[in-house]
Design an enzyme around this catalytic site. Sequence first.
Site, PDB file in Angstrom:
ATOM      1  N   GLU A   1       2.723  -6.906   8.264  1.00 38.53           N
ATOM      2  CA  GLU A   1       2.438  -5.926   7.954  1.00 38.53           C
ATOM      3  C   GLU A   1       3.837  -5.590   7.053  1.00 38.53           C
ATOM      4  OE1 GLU A   1       0.359  -5.889  10.987  1.00 38.53           O
ATOM      5  OE2 GLU A   1       1.473  -3.905  10.275  1.00 38.53           O
TER       6      GLU A   1
ATOM      7  N   ASP B   1     -10.339  -1.140 -24.595  1.00 37.12           N
ATOM      8  CA  ASP B   1     -10.896  -0.859 -23.170  1.00 37.12           C
ATOM      9  C   ASP B   1     -10.582  -0.137 -22.339  1.00 37.12           C
ATOM     10  OD1 ASP B   1      -9.082  -4.096 -22.163  1.00 37.12           O
ATOM     11  OD2 ASP B   1     -10.951  -4.191 -23.302  1.00 37.12           O
TER      12      ASP B   1
ATOM     13  N   ARG C   1      -2.264  -9.658 -20.628  1.00 32.73           N
ATOM     14  CA  ARG C   1      -3.421  -9.197 -21.710  1.00 32.73           C
ATOM     15  C   ARG C   1      -3.181  -8.167 -23.071  1.00 32.73           C
ATOM     16  NH1 ARG C   1      -6.991  -5.539 -21.291  1.00 32.73           N
ATOM     17  NH2 ARG C   1      -8.387  -6.594 -21.787  1.00 32.73           N
TER      18      ARG C   1
ATOM     19  N   PRO D   1       0.642  -1.145  -0.274  1.00 28.12           N
ATOM     20  CA  PRO D   1       0.248   0.294  -0.245  1.00 28.12           C
ATOM     21  C   PRO D   1       1.069   1.043  -0.140  1.00 28.12           C
ATOM     22  CG  PRO D   1      -1.000  -1.215   1.674  1.00 28.12           C
ATOM     23  CD  PRO D   1       1.079  -1.973   1.429  1.00 28.12           C
TER      24      PRO D   1
HETATM   25  C1  4H4 Z   1       2.411  -5.023   2.622  1.00 29.42           C
HETATM   26  C2  4H4 Z   1      -0.062  -4.933   3.708  1.00 29.42           C
HETATM   27  C3  4H4 Z   1       2.704  -3.736   3.125  1.00 29.42           C
HETATM   28  C4  4H4 Z   1       0.787  -3.281   4.514  1.00 29.42           C
HETATM   29  C5  4H4 Z   1       0.985  -5.544   3.094  1.00 29.42           C
HETATM   30  C6  4H4 Z   1       2.066  -3.378   3.897  1.00 29.42           C
HETATM   31  C7  4H4 Z   1      -0.897  -4.269  -1.704  1.00 29.42           C
HETATM   32  C8  4H4 Z   1      -1.630  -3.397  -1.559  1.00 29.42           C
HETATM   33  C9  4H4 Z   1      -1.540  -5.050  -0.106  1.00 29.42           C
HETATM   34  C10 4H4 Z   1      -0.349  -7.741   2.402  1.00 29.42           C
HETATM   35  C11 4H4 Z   1       0.696  -6.807   2.736  1.00 29.42           C
HETATM   36  C12 4H4 Z   1      -0.871  -6.243   2.075  1.00 29.42           C
HETATM   37  N1  4H4 Z   1      -0.500  -4.617  -2.371  1.00 29.42           N
HETATM   38  N2  4H4 Z   1      -1.474  -3.200  -3.229  1.00 29.42           N
HETATM   39  N3  4H4 Z   1      -2.242  -2.067  -1.294  1.00 29.42           N
HETATM   40  N4  4H4 Z   1       2.940  -2.195   6.400  1.00 29.42           N
HETATM   41  N5  4H4 Z   1      -0.766  -5.339  -0.180  1.00 29.42           N
HETATM   42  O1  4H4 Z   1      -2.325  -4.250   1.330  1.00 29.42           O
HETATM   43  O2  4H4 Z   1       3.675  -1.132   4.382  1.00 29.42           O
HETATM   44  O3  4H4 Z   1       1.781  -0.715   4.623  1.00 29.42           O
HETATM   45  O4  4H4 Z   1      -0.122  -3.933  -3.210  1.00 29.42           O
HETATM   46  S1  4H4 Z   1       3.058  -1.270   4.766  1.00 29.42           S
END
Ligand code: 4H4
Length: 266
Positions: free
Chosen positions: A132, A185, A170, A89
């Site tokens: 995390e 698309d 794709r 994220p």
């Molecule tokens: C990774 C959660 C890093 C939190 C994760 C962090 C996504 C998303 C996602 C499992 C992992 C989660 N991956 N786009 N959105 N602590 N991955 O939610 O760095 O925030 O790609 S953190």
Amino acid sequence: MLKFAVITLFPDLLNAFLSAGVIGRAVESGKVDVELINPRDFTSDIHRTVDDRPFGGGPGMVMKAEPLIASIAAAKTQMPEATVIYLSPTGLMLNQAMVRQWASSVASDASDSEPAERSMSAGMVLIAGRYEGIDERVIDAHVDAEISIGDFVLSGGEIAAMVVIDAVARLSPGVLGHPLSAAEDSFGEDGLLDHPHYTRPEKLGENAVPDVLTSGDHKAIATWRRRRAVERTWERRPDLLAKARLTETDNKVVKQLEAARDKSAT
Ligand code: 4H4
């Protein structure tokens, strides 16, 4: 051929995705190759530990660096020039322009382009985080780009890895049944959302298919479809409209929509 490696604690999560539909056929035909690498196979302790408590305290666990670094090295034995992407994220938001860059079949000189712009000819390693996230030292030393698929937190990055593989594959020549499909698309070359689609039956209760679509007048159909794409983008994604490549006719449609909105607001 597009080559991917996905580093994941749950390889089974990807098996169904890699054997179904367009992607399944692309893998079957050898147009796409996806290697699944489990960091647990690169642990050295009896418990095959892949995560540990965070330094500094706090909730949850963090994925340990060594198993991930060994997994990346394993992926790179097959794809030494691969781009290493960590799904998180906290990453750069994925968009179709990035997908098009990666899918480009012409090998660009990866050495002088930004990681998020490198061509897929060298392959791509996708790290699916869990818990995390992963030890930051893996990102600092081994990750070329952090990519997010949206402003939300998933339980695992595997879904995000599948999103990247699907969106890139794709666009690769020969993967989709009709080469024009991808060009038309949403987020296509002009940056507009796609027009509405209809199929049989022609009448669904009181709802009939728009007459123009059964008129056989291909010019009128193309005009109608373009107008509906501009209308949809104006209604739902003004941010995309601002960046879209619009024709004079498109701009007239936008002006008509704005006039109608202003009139109804008075
Ligand atoms: C990774 C959660 C890093 C939190 C994760 C962090 C996504 C998303 C996602 C499992 C992992 C989660 N991956 N786009 N959105 N602590 N991955 O939610 O760095 O925030 O790609 S953190």
